[in-house]
Design a protein around this motif. Structure first.
Motif, mmCIF file in Angstrom:
data_model
loop_
_atom_site.group_PDB
_atom_site.id
_atom_site.type_symbol
_atom_site.label_atom_id
_atom_site.label_comp_id
_atom_site.label_asym_id
_atom_site.label_seq_id
_atom_site.Cartn_x
_atom_site.Cartn_y
_atom_site.Cartn_z
ATOM 1 N N SER B 99 0.819 -1.222 0.000
ATOM 2 C CA SER B 99 0.000 0.000 0.000
ATOM 3 C C SER B 99 0.846 1.262 0.000
ATOM 4 C CB SER B 99 -0.952 0.046 1.200
ATOM 5 O OG SER B 99 -1.811 -1.039 1.174
ATOM 6 N N LEU B 100 1.896 1.258 -0.813
ATOM 7 C CA LEU B 100 2.694 2.479 -0.966
ATOM 8 C C LEU B 100 2.053 3.322 -2.059
ATOM 9 C CD1 LEU B 100 6.253 0.899 -0.916
ATOM 10 C CD2 LEU B 100 4.979 1.891 0.983
ATOM 11 N N PHE B 101 2.221 4.637 -1.953
ATOM 12 C CA PHE B 101 1.682 5.514 -2.982
ATOM 13 C C PHE B 101 2.648 5.505 -4.155
ATOM 14 C CE2 PHE B 101 0.285 7.209 1.156
ATOM 15 C CZ PHE B 101 -1.054 6.872 1.032
ATOM 16 N N PRO B 102 2.195 5.025 -5.330
ATOM 17 C CA PRO B 102 3.131 4.798 -6.434
ATOM 18 C C PRO B 102 3.743 6.081 -6.987
ATOM 19 C CG PRO B 102 0.861 4.354 -7.113
ATOM 20 C CD PRO B 102 0.835 4.568 -5.639
ATOM 21 N N TRP B 103 3.099 7.229 -6.728
ATOM 22 C CA TRP B 103 3.628 8.476 -7.290
ATOM 23 C C TRP B 103 4.644 9.138 -6.361
ATOM 24 C CZ3 TRP B 103 -1.369 7.472 -5.942
ATOM 25 C CH2 TRP B 103 -1.847 8.100 -4.791
ATOM 26 N N PHE B 112 5.188 10.410 4.556
ATOM 27 C CA PHE B 112 3.774 10.754 4.376
ATOM 28 C C PHE B 112 3.032 11.029 5.688
ATOM 29 C CE2 PHE B 112 -0.682 10.014 3.450
ATOM 30 C CZ PHE B 112 -0.867 10.622 2.222
ATOM 31 N N HIS B 144 11.200 4.850 -6.653
ATOM 32 C CA HIS B 144 9.749 4.741 -6.595
ATOM 33 C C HIS B 144 9.368 3.289 -6.340
ATOM 34 C CE1 HIS B 144 9.848 8.764 -8.357
ATOM 35 N NE2 HIS B 144 8.641 8.880 -7.848
#
Lengths: 266, 265
Positions: B99-103, B112, B144
């Protein structure tokens, strides 16, 4: 030979053929005037074409603002709230299948044959795909990402700004690409049908007097406009990709929209 | 004389108390009892694993501890205060898919939760660097998520859970999507991080081997209605080693859990 050079060669070949075939008399000039006579026709009436282009660009710009702004706004609402979605989505989806061009005569009755009716028609025409794509983009956000953000104490507005919007950008952009292209189609088609100005009007008028070079000069201008729009979208996508870097969703969306998503013209 | 701290008898940071917790899902046709009268005490610094067949409500229980879901009845307190909503200062959560933010880069992902609280840029950077170093990802901060392997992504996710230094780390099947080798390595890594930080860990898994290998205590749950059917103390010494997997003690404990789960399956 790379695909790019091959592609360039094909384009160059087509341009050469366009010049050669009519010149050699293989195709009558009425069907396809040679490239040079098309350019000369356009050049000799540059003022007329310039004015028409300005009218068309003005209509496209305003419609684009309505279609994209409204589409993104309403798409975001419909995508994130279930109640409006249940109310609106079935209507929008069935409306999407209707050839909207049938509405255009109605708009001319309401708004006259000037720019207003074109703007109204093109706005609605481009609005639908933008809205549908935005709604889909927001609905398909991985719920795990929102859950993770919530576990870190993100408020509703923080989730919107920091998760929902960045996650939806690739799909929204693909919607903009289709919606924006339809805006151009909508403006040009409506100008061709009933109007007194614009490139579509010129094309249509020269066609009735069988002046093929002037018709094709107009076609070239529309083509240039579409290419410029495409380049603009690509530029925005690259900008977004830097922000969004390497999101697979973004890449997929970008691939999908270059691969297909071609819409019926009218 | 001790100052004020003694007047309110605070539970030690990291203690978890689950008291008579029940969860009922209301559907149109019937009410489903997902959890029934679950009570549980986790002492600070313990590594507790929840196991049980699918649908036993172990993930539901974990989500309630995280404040991401409200129980129908009963109370859950962490560090002495009830959990009513997510509180990243008390609880860090690690999910199955990282559940990492891909951007965002790995570093920005770890920052975060701090960015949400408007922590200054310098402090954020420093804390994220420390957390990444702790999980063994020094030098990978600028990448990323798509440039990281599955195991590395979970390391980033653990770093993100630990960056605010909460006393409790909740993990919902964090290694389920990893291949067997990576899973073993990540288990050892997690134990190393746990030993270094002294966090209370509650870990949900399907894997009995993983449960016994990692845990101080294993809680076995039954399918609907979810209840605690067994509570084992894992007596194996630490550090745990690969050789223990084939030992008698390990086998007996694994077997005891399996008997419970087989009965209910």
């Amino acid at each position: 030979m790379t695909a790019t050079t091959l592609r360039r060669l094909i384009v160059i070949g087509l341009i050469v053929l366009w010049e050669m075939l009519p010149r050699m008399g293989l195709i009558p000039e009425l069907f396809l005037p040679s490239l040079s006579s098309t350019l000369i026709a356009g050049w000799s009436d540059a003022a007329e074409y310039g004015h028409a282009l300005a009218v068309t660009l003005y209509e496209v710009a305003i419609s684009m603002a309505f279609a994209c702004g409204g589409g993104i706004l309403l798409g975001a609402v419909v995508g994130s709230l279930p109640r409006p979605r249940i109310l609106i989505m079935p209507m929008v989806s069935s409306l999407y299948a209707v050839p909207l061009v049938i509405l255009y005569p109605v708009f001319t009755v309401w708004l006259g044959i000037g720019s207003e009716s074109k703007i109204a028609f093109a706005s609605i025409y481009g609005f639908l795909p933008t809205m549908l794509a935005t709604a889909a983009g927001i609905q398909t956000i991985d719920p795990q990402l929102l859950l993770a953000a919530r576990s870190m104490g993100a408020t509703l507005s923080q989730r919107l700004v920091r998760v929902i919007i960045p996650a939806a950008i690739p799909t929204v952009l693909s919607g903009l690409r289709v919606g924006g292209a339809l805006v151009i189609v909508g403006v040009v088609v409506s100008e061709m049908l009933i109007s007194s100005a614009g490139i579509g009007y010129l094309i249509s008028r020269y066609r009735t007097i069988l002046d093929s070079p002037h018709v094709f000069a107009g076609v070239l201008l529309v083509l240039a406009m579409a290419i410029a729009f495409n380049a603009g979208i690509k530029w925005i996508e690259r900008k977004a990709a830097i922000w969004q870097t390497g999101s697979r969703a973004g890449q997929r969306a970008a691939d999908e929209l270059t691969a297909g998503a071609i819409q019926p013209a009218t | 004389m001790q100052p004020l701290a003694n007047i309110t008898p605070l539970k030690p940071a990291g203690a978890i108390e689950v008291r008579n917790v029940g969860q009922i899902f209301k559907t149109t046709s019937q009410d489903v009892v997902a959890l029934q009268d679950v009570s549980l005490d986790v002492k600070p610094g313990r590594f507790v694993v929840l196991v049980g067949p699918s649908g036993c409500g172990k993930s539901t229980l974990l989500m309630m501890m995280a404040g991401l879901r409200q129980q129908t009845s009963g109370t859950i307190t962490i560090s002495g205060a009830p959990i009513l909503e997510p509180d990243p200062n008390r609880v860090g959560v690690v999910f199955q898919e990282a559940s990492l933010f891909p951007w965002l880069t790995a570093e920005e992902n770890v920052e975060f939760p701090l960015a949400l609280r408007r922590v200054s840029k310098d402090e954020r950077r420093a804390k994220a660097q420390d957390a990444l170093k702790l999980v063994g990802l020094e030098g990978f901060g600028k990448r990323h998520p798509h440039e990281l392997s599955g195991g590395m992504k979970q390391r980033v996710s653990i770093a993100r859970g630990l960056v605010q230094d909460p006393p409790v780390l909740l993990m919902d099947e964090p290694f389920a999507a990893l291949d067997e080798q990576t899973r073993m390595t990540m288990g050892d890594e997690l134990l190393r991080i746990w030993a270094a930080t002294g966090k209370t860990v509650v870990f949900v898994t399907h894997s009995l081997t993983e449960a016994v290998y990692l845990a101080d205590e294993v809680i076995v749950m039954s399918p609907r209605p979810g209840r605690i059917v067994d509570h084992l103390q894992v007596s194996l010494p630490r550090p745990r080693t690969y050789e223990m997997l084939s030992g008698d003690a390990f086998g007996r404990m694994r077997d005891r859990i399996w008997q419970h789960i087989r009965k209910s399956a």
